[in-house]
Design a protein around this motif. Structure first.
Motif, PDB file in Angstrom:
ATOM      1  N   GLY A 308      40.773  54.194  35.520  1.00 20.26           N
ATOM      2  CA  GLY A 308      40.594  54.432  36.947  1.00 20.26           C
ATOM      3  C   GLY A 308      40.852  53.175  37.752  1.00 20.26           C
ATOM      4  N   SER A 309      40.510  53.218  39.033  1.00 20.84           N
ATOM      5  CA  SER A 309      40.769  52.077  39.911  1.00 20.84           C
ATOM      6  C   SER A 309      39.892  50.889  39.546  1.00 20.84           C
ATOM      7  N   GLU A 310      40.477  49.695  39.716  1.00 20.75           N
ATOM      8  CA  GLU A 310      39.743  48.461  39.391  1.00 20.75           C
ATOM      9  C   GLU A 310      38.451  48.362  40.195  1.00 20.75           C
ATOM     10  N   VAL A 311      38.539  48.739  41.458  1.00 24.63           N
ATOM     11  CA  VAL A 311      37.356  48.727  42.330  1.00 24.63           C
ATOM     12  C   VAL A 311      37.026  50.187  42.638  1.00 24.63           C
ATOM     13  N   SER A 312      35.852  50.635  42.227  1.00 20.03           N
ATOM     14  CA  SER A 312      35.566  52.066  42.271  1.00 20.03           C
ATOM     15  C   SER A 312      34.116  52.342  42.653  1.00 20.03           C
ATOM     16  N   THR A 313      33.949  53.122  43.735  1.00 23.26           N
ATOM     17  CA  THR A 313      32.575  53.505  44.115  1.00 23.26           C
ATOM     18  C   THR A 313      32.023  54.539  43.133  1.00 23.26           C
ATOM     19  N   ASN A 314      32.902  55.384  42.551  1.00 24.74           N
ATOM     20  CA  ASN A 314      32.422  56.364  41.556  1.00 24.74           C
ATOM     21  C   ASN A 314      31.781  55.651  40.372  1.00 24.74           C
ATOM     22  N   ALA A 315      32.473  54.614  39.871  1.00 24.08           N
ATOM     23  CA  ALA A 315      31.930  53.868  38.729  1.00 24.08           C
ATOM     24  C   ALA A 315      30.630  53.176  39.120  1.00 24.08           C
ATOM     25  N   THR A 342      28.954  39.092  41.140  1.00 28.04           N
ATOM     26  CA  THR A 342      30.362  39.400  41.402  1.00 28.04           C
ATOM     27  C   THR A 342      31.132  39.405  40.085  1.00 28.04           C
ATOM     28  N   TYR A 343      32.363  39.944  40.144  1.00 31.62           N
ATOM     29  CA  TYR A 343      33.235  39.967  38.963  1.00 31.62           C
ATOM     30  C   TYR A 343      34.674  39.797  39.440  1.00 31.62           C
ATOM     31  N   PRO A 344      35.486  38.954  38.773  1.00 29.86           N
ATOM     32  CA  PRO A 344      36.859  38.721  39.242  1.00 29.86           C
ATOM     33  C   PRO A 344      37.773  39.913  38.967  1.00 29.86           C
ATOM     34  N   VAL A 345      38.508  40.325  39.994  1.00 31.26           N
ATOM     35  CA  VAL A 345      39.412  41.473  39.896  1.00 31.26           C
ATOM     36  C   VAL A 345      40.820  41.025  40.278  1.00 31.26           C
ATOM     37  N   LEU A 346      41.813  41.445  39.492  1.00 26.90           N
ATOM     38  CA  LEU A 346      43.205  41.152  39.841  1.00 26.90           C
ATOM     39  C   LEU A 346      43.636  42.068  40.975  1.00 26.90           C
ATOM     40  N   LYS A 347      44.179  41.470  42.047  1.00 25.12           N
ATOM     41  CA  LYS A 347      44.619  42.276  43.185  1.00 25.12           C
ATOM     42  C   LYS A 347      45.930  41.731  43.718  1.00 25.12           C
ATOM     43  N   LYS A 354      46.605  37.996  42.513  1.00 25.20           N
ATOM     44  CA  LYS A 354      45.554  36.955  42.480  1.00 25.20           C
ATOM     45  C   LYS A 354      44.238  37.549  41.990  1.00 25.20           C
ATOM     46  N   ARG A 355      43.373  36.654  41.491  1.00 26.02           N
ATOM     47  CA  ARG A 355      42.004  37.073  41.132  1.00 26.02           C
ATOM     48  C   ARG A 355      41.105  36.962  42.350  1.00 26.02           C
ATOM     49  N   VAL A 356      40.397  38.034  42.639  1.00 20.17           N
ATOM     50  CA  VAL A 356      39.501  38.049  43.801  1.00 20.17           C
ATOM     51  C   VAL A 356      38.112  38.448  43.313  1.00 20.17           C
ATOM     52  N   ASP A 357      37.080  37.722  43.732  1.00 17.06           N
ATOM     53  CA  ASP A 357      35.712  38.101  43.344  1.00 17.06           C
ATOM     54  C   ASP A 357      35.266  39.313  44.142  1.00 17.06           C
ATOM     55  N   GLU A 358      34.899  40.354  43.419  1.00 15.79           N
ATOM     56  CA  GLU A 358      34.400  41.592  44.041  1.00 15.79           C
ATOM     57  C   GLU A 358      32.952  41.803  43.590  1.00 15.79           C
ATOM     58  N   PRO A 359      32.172  42.608  44.333  1.00 16.35           N
ATOM     59  CA  PRO A 359      30.827  42.935  43.837  1.00 16.35           C
ATOM     60  C   PRO A 359      30.932  43.524  42.428  1.00 16.35           C
ATOM     61  N   ALA A 360      30.121  43.005  41.503  1.00  8.69           N
ATOM     62  CA  ALA A 360      30.209  43.442  40.104  1.00  8.69           C
ATOM     63  C   ALA A 360      29.985  44.945  39.968  1.00  8.69           C
ATOM     64  N   ARG A 369      37.732  47.485  31.432  1.00  5.03           N
ATOM     65  CA  ARG A 369      39.141  47.353  31.073  1.00  5.03           C
ATOM     66  C   ARG A 369      39.431  45.980  30.476  1.00  5.03           C
ATOM     67  N   ASP A 370      38.786  44.947  30.979  1.00  7.08           N
ATOM     68  CA  ASP A 370      38.951  43.612  30.390  1.00  7.08           C
ATOM     69  C   ASP A 370      38.439  43.583  28.946  1.00  7.08           C
ATOM     70  N   ASP A 371      37.302  44.245  28.706  1.00  7.20           N
ATOM     71  CA  ASP A 371      36.776  44.342  27.338  1.00  7.20           C
ATOM     72  C   ASP A 371      37.778  45.076  26.444  1.00  7.20           C
TER      73      ASP A 371
END
Length: 482
Positions: A308-315, A342-347, A354-360, A369-371
């Motif tokens: 799914g999406s890297e940044v997801s409200t469902n998750a 926070t957790y770094p997300v590729l965007k 770039k890697r951007v820190d998003e709320p974990a 997905r990184d795991d």
């Protein structure tokens, strides 16, 4: 304790959940059973329903001795409802209900969300059986034929596992969802399966081995997350499913490893040094390494989309509700609530990745997905060791996560396997160097000849190091119906 560990085989549906005392659920499952058998006979392994297959069947959920092996016709396989043992005093390991007693019944406010998680997981299980139904006809050996059938019957059992949860805990809604699981079909234009990768064709054995390595590994990550669930019956169901899932990834990893080994040995014997000398390598009746890399690129990118999406409200919502955790949640050292981390997300930022820190909390999918990527890389390292040992100069690499994506941050960009953004013209020009072309598919197909003499293998794959259940090399894993 023994009644929980051992499986009751006296009922039509083997189980370790006391179905005999749960008449309503037993009736619902017995009502569902004929439709399941009908689905298996029409959509299961095509042409092998009468064959005697040397299969393992779960007889207990004790990790030391949970399975027995014997010959069985697949429609007679004992699909059962098996949950890992109940843990006294288990508490919820994450989310806003962290530390509270695990739920034994569905929490009302999360009913719809939980049902959807169960249905999506359940839908993938019959889908892969449908995708693999023709593979027996081109099996490179009886050993491999038996492996695909073992994977198939266990995917069937995983469907039963999810259907039990639906039937027992979700009433009429659950019964309707259980029926729907038998109605959808992989790749059907009108009633497709729910997730994209499960509507793709599995045309050959290299695809099957890539699928079991990459896509079943996604399944492992999803099951691991659900095994953390605050809803205890789902957690216990998934924990036992993981025991079986390990074999599916073993089939994929060793299947590709044996293909690589056979290719490298054939190259060495023929004095071919250059792996990119595709034409001459193919003349040896083996699959060249660059084509395997293209298949790897395809299956890895399709499997990334399953997260799914890297940044997801469902998750985030599923985590917050304590329904679906992270990979090996209990081993992570943090507050397990993620209210301020926070957790770094590729965007894609201003045309650059770039890697951007998003709320974990909203980056739960990204972390999982990184795991997954790290887990895939360990398998690639083992394949590369095989190539090294034979002395061929080639290394498999995972493509960049922006490559060939249909979901998430990179769905609208073209990127090369190394992560360079390219325009449409360059993509179209290079596509066949990065992904399997029709010619590649036709070549692989040309090698797919069924081999059914015990102990013999097709030209393109090496024999396994050890047999299933320690059987000798010429063991007759499948007795084909006359």
């Amino acid at each position: 304790m023994s009644d929980i560990v051992n499986v009751d085989y006296s009922t039509k549906i083997p189980n370790n959940v006391n179905l005999t005392e749960d008449r309503q659920v037993l009736r619902a499952l017995e009502g569902w059973h004929p439709g399941y058998i009908d689905w298996w006979k029409t959509m299961g392994p095509n042409g092998f329903q009468e064959a005697l297959v040397y299969l393992r069947t779960a007889v207990s959920v004790d990790p030391k001795g949970w399975a027995k092996f014997d010959y069985v016709k697949m429609p007679d396989y004992r699909w059962g409802i098996l949950l890992a043992p109940h843990e006294e005093g288990r508490t919820i390991p994450f989310g806003q209900h962290y530390g509270k007693p695990a739920w034994q019944e569905v929490p009302g406010e999360y009913r719809a969300m939980l049902r959807r998680l169960v249905v999506i997981q359940g839908d993938t299980e019959p889908a892969s059986v449908e995708q693999q139904r023709h593979l027996g006809k081109t099996a490179p050996s009886l050993y491999d034929m038996r492996n695909v059938f073992q994977v198939n019957v266990e995917e069937g059992r995983h469907l039963w596992a999810m259907v039990y949860v639906l039937q027992k805990y979700f009433g009429r809604d659950g019964r309707e969802e259980a029926e729907q699981l038998l109605q959808r079909r992989s790749g059907d234009p009108d009633k497709p399966r729910m997730l994209g990768a499960f509507n793709e064709a599995t045309p050959d054995w290299l695809s099957f081995h890539m699928f079991t390595f990459f896509t079943d590994r996604d399944g492992k990550m999803q099951l691991e997350s659900l095994a953390q669930s605050g809803f205890d019956p789902l957690s216990r169901t998934c924990r036992f499913m993981l025991t079986e899932e390990a074999h599916h990834m073993f089939v994929g990893e060793t299947g590709i490893g044996r293909t690589i080994q056979r290719t490298c040995e054939a190259m060495k014997a023929a004095g071919i040094e250059d792996p990119s000398d595709v034409h001459n390598v193919r003349d040896l009746g083996v699959i060249d390494l660059p084509t395997m890399q293209k298949k790897l690129n395809l299956h890895y990118s399709l499997s990334l989309d399953l997260f799914g999406s890297e940044v997801s409200t469902n998750a985030a919502n599923a985590f917050n509700a304590s329904l679906k955790g992270r990979f090996q949640e209990t081993k992570i050292e943090d507050d397990h609530k993620l209210e301020s981390s926070t957790y770094p997300v590729l965007k894609l930022v201003d045309g650059e990745i770039k890697r951007v820190d998003e709320p974990a909390l909203t980056a739960i999918n990204m972390r999982l997905r990184d795991d997954y990527t790290a887990d895939c890389q360990r398998g690639l390292d083992r394949w590369n060791k095989i190539i090294d040992r034979v002395g061929v100069s080639f290394q498999f690499q995972l493509p960049h996560v922006a490559f060939h994506r249909q979901i998430g941050e990179f769905k609208d960009v073209n990127a090369s396997p190394s992560g360079d953004l390219v325009d449409a013209a360059r993509w179209n020009q290079q596509k066949d160097a990065w992904l399997p072309s029709k010619d590649d598919g036709d070549f692989i197909q040309s090698l797919m000849h069924q081999v059914v003499e015990p102990g013999k293998f097709a030209s393109w794959i090496a024999p396994p190091r050890v047999g299933i259940d320690n059987k000798p090399g010429d063991f007759e894993y499948v007795k084909l119906a006359a």
